[in-house]
Design a protein around this motif. Structure first.
Motif, PDB file in Angstrom:
ATOM      1  N   VAL A 131       0.922  -0.970  -0.037  1.00  0.00           N
ATOM      2  CA  VAL A 131      -0.021  -0.029  -0.005  1.00  0.00           C
ATOM      3  C   VAL A 131       0.798   1.146  -0.040  1.00  0.00           C
ATOM      4  O   VAL A 131       1.870   1.403   0.730  1.00  0.00           O
ATOM      5  CB  VAL A 131      -0.883   0.064   1.365  1.00  0.00           C
ATOM      6  N   GLY A 299      -9.720   1.998  -4.408  1.00  0.00           N
ATOM      7  CA  GLY A 299      -9.260   0.878  -4.651  1.00  0.00           C
ATOM      8  C   GLY A 299      -7.958   0.996  -3.552  1.00  0.00           C
ATOM      9  O   GLY A 299      -7.531  -0.129  -2.802  1.00  0.00           O
ATOM     10  N   GLU A 302      -9.204   0.176  -0.274  1.00  0.00           N
ATOM     11  CA  GLU A 302      -9.641  -0.977   0.051  1.00  0.00           C
ATOM     12  C   GLU A 302      -8.509  -1.857   0.334  1.00  0.00           C
ATOM     13  O   GLU A 302      -8.385  -3.064   1.094  1.00  0.00           O
ATOM     14  CB  GLU A 302     -10.432  -1.582  -1.239  1.00  0.00           C
ATOM     15  N   ARG A 303      -7.250  -1.529  -0.251  1.00  0.00           N
ATOM     16  CA  ARG A 303      -6.315  -2.472  -0.254  1.00  0.00           C
ATOM     17  C   ARG A 303      -5.586  -2.135   1.027  1.00  0.00           C
ATOM     18  O   ARG A 303      -5.323  -3.068   1.892  1.00  0.00           O
ATOM     19  CB  ARG A 303      -5.074  -2.137  -1.113  1.00  0.00           C
ATOM     20  N   ALA A 306      -7.701  -4.182   3.362  1.00  0.00           N
ATOM     21  CA  ALA A 306      -7.481  -5.592   3.474  1.00  0.00           C
ATOM     22  C   ALA A 306      -6.100  -6.150   4.185  1.00  0.00           C
ATOM     23  O   ALA A 306      -5.788  -7.107   4.418  1.00  0.00           O
ATOM     24  CB  ALA A 306      -7.247  -5.971   1.747  1.00  0.00           C
TER      25      ALA A 306
END
Length: 417
Positions: A131, A299, A302-303, A306
Motif C-alpha cells: 500500500v 481501491g 480497500e487495499r 485488506a
C-alpha cells in the motif's frame, strides 16, 4: 419465527457513537444492543452471555474511561498516550478471553486493534502489503525508538528529510502532531495544536500555532518522546479552493462505502482544528481531469483495509498528491466511522445509509436499515456536529469548557474527521 441476534456494544452509554448504532439497529427492525461501559471493562465488572455478539466502539467520549486509560485528570493534557495504549490493548485482550469463555463472539480481531493503534506497526504492515504510504524511518516493529529531539534530528539528517510529520505513535485527532520543516541553513519551525504551559506540561488546543525556536520545539519533542513517536515524510497535498485537501474513506467488509473531503489552510485537516468539509464531486472531477479514476483512489483504501482482514470497518485517511493523480495512505483508523449525516457512495451498496446503518446492513443483510432520518439533536448543522467529533480517546467539548486554559481539547483516541 424470526430469531434476532443478541448484540452487545462496549462503548460510552451516553455517547453519540452508541446512539447512532442503536438508531441503525432500530431502523433495521432489530432489537437494541445491550451496552457495556468501558469503565466496567477496565475495572473487571463486564459480563457476557452465551450467544451474544460483542461490538467494540471507541471509549473516547467517556471522561472516566479516559482517566482510567491515560492516568491524567485533565482531558486536555497530551501526555499519557503510551499508558493509554498499554492499558487499552491489555483490556481488549482480556475482554476477548472473557467473551470467548462465555460462549459469546467478538466482532473484530483484538490483535489487529493493537496494530491499528500503533502508527509504527500499522505503517509497517501497510508498506509490507504494497500500500503506498509516506516514507518513514520509524516504520515497522524493527525500527529504532526515537528518544528525544537529539535523536530525531540525527534520524532526519541521516534520511535526508526536511519536511516531516512527527506524531504520537498512539495518538489521534492530531493530538501531539507536529508538522516539522527545516531549511538548508538549519532553521526549524513546527506547526501544531500543542500548547506548552509555563511548567512544561503539554495541552491540546483548538488553535493551530507555529513554533520557530529550536529550543522550544526540542522541549516539546522531548516531552512527547516517552509516549512513543512516529515520523513520516510530509507529502505535498492536492488543493481545493486554495486549501490543502485529503479524504477520509470508510471501508466496510472490504468495500469503500463513504467518503468525505477535508480541507484546511494548516497542515492538519481535522475539522475540530478549523478544517472544513470539501466538495467530493469536485475532488472526483479533479482526479478524472488529471487522467486518473475515482475507482482507483477507492481501491487504494480497500487495499489498506485488506491489510486488516479481521476488522470489519475502518476509516482510511487518503492523501492525494499535488495534481490529484497519485495517492498515499496516511493512517487506518479502527474507529473512523463517526461521520454524522454522511450517506453512502453511489454504487457502494450503502446508498442512502450512514456509516452505522451500512455496518448493520453488512453484518445483517436480511435486515437492511431504512435510510437514516437526521436526528435534530445530533445533526443540527454539519459544523456543530463535526466540531464536537472526537475519537478513541477524545473527550466531549463540554468537559473542557470550564478549564482555565482557553480552547484546549482532549488528547487521544480514534479518529475524527
Amino acid at each position: 419465527m424470526t430469531v434476532h441476534p443478541r448484540l452487545v456494544v462496549v462503548g460510552d452509554p451516553a455517547g453519540r457513537r452508541v446512539a447512532f448504532f442503536q438508531d441503525a439497529l432500530r431502523a433495521a427492525g432489530l432489537p437494541g444492543a445491550r451496552v457495556v461501559s468501558w469503565p466496567d471493562v477496565l475495572c473487571g465488572r463486564a459480563r457476557f452471555g452465551a450467544g451474544e455478539t460483542v461490538r467494540l466502539d471507541s471509549p473516547g467520549e467517556d471522561p472516566e474511561a479516559d482517566r482510567l486509560l491515560r492516568g491524567v485528570d485533565d482531558p486536555a493534557r497530551v501526555e499519557g498516550s503510551g499508558r493509554w495504549y498499554t492499558r487499552f490493548t491489555a483490556a481488549v485482550s482480556a475482554l476477548a478471553g472473557t467473551v470467548g469463555d462465555a460462549g459469546a463472539a467478538l466482532v473484530d480481531d483484538p490483535g489487529e486493534l493493537a496494530v491499528l493503534f500503533d502508527k509504527r506497526l500499522s505503517h509497517g504492515r501497510l508498506r509490507a502489503a504494497g500500500v503506498p504510504v509516506p516514507e518513514s524511518p520509524t516504520s515497522g516493529p524493527a525500527a529504532a525508538a526515537v528518544g528525544g529531539w537529539a535523536e530525531l534530528r540525527s534520524l532526519l539528517d541521516a534520511a535526508g528529510l526536511r519536511r516531516v510529520f512527527v506524531k504520537l505513535a498512539h495518538g489521534s485527532s492530531a493530538s501531539g502532531v507536529l508538522a516539522l520543516e527545516s531549511n538548508g541553513a538549519g532553521r526549524i519551525q513546527a506547526t501544531t495544536s500543542v500548547e506548552r504551559g509555563p511548567d512544561g506540561r503539554l495541552f491540546n488546543s483548538l488553535r493551530v500555532r507555529r513554533y520557530t525556536g529550536e529550543r522550544e520545539i526540542a522541549a516539546i519533542v522531548d516531552a512527547l518522546a516517552p509516549d512513543g513517536l512516529h515520523v513520516e515524510r510530509w507529502l505535498p497535498k492536492a488543493t481545493q479552493d486554495g486549501r490543502a485537501a485529503d479524504l477520509r474513506v470508510v471501508v466496510i467488509d472490504g468495500r469503500a462505502t463513504h467518503a468525505v473531503v477535508r480541507t484546511s489552510r494548516s497542515p492538519m485537516t481535522n475539522l475540530h482544528l478549523g478544517g472544513a468539509r470539501g466538495d467530493l464531486a469536485a475532488a472526483r472531477a479533479a482526479i478524472v481531469s488529471a487522467g486518473g479514476r475515482w475507482e482507483d483512489a477507492l481501491g487504494v483504501c480497500e487495499r489498506a483495509a485488506a491489510a486488516f482482514p479481521g476488522t470489519r470497518c475502518v476509516g482510511v485517511d487518503l492523501l492525494p498528491a499535488t495534481g490529484w493523480r497519485r495517492f498515499a495512505v496516511g493512517e487506518v483508523n479502527a474507529f473512523g466511522d463517526l461521520l454524522p449525516g454522511l450517506k453512502g457512495l453511489q454504487g457502494s451498496g450503502a446508498e442512502g445509509l450512514d456509516t452505522y446503518a451500512a455496518q448493520v446492513a453488512a453484518q445483517f443483510p436480511a435486515a437492511r436499515p431504512a435510510p437514516a432520518v437526521p436526528h435534530p439533536e445530533r445533526t443540527s448543522t454539519e459544523r456543530t456536529s463535526t466540531e464536537r467529533t472526537r475519537t478513541t480517546r477524545t473527550i466531549t467539548a463540554r468537559t473542557i469548557t470550564a478549564r482555565t486554559i482557553t480552547a484546549r481539547t482532549s488528547t487521544t483516541g480514534t479518529s475524527t474527521t
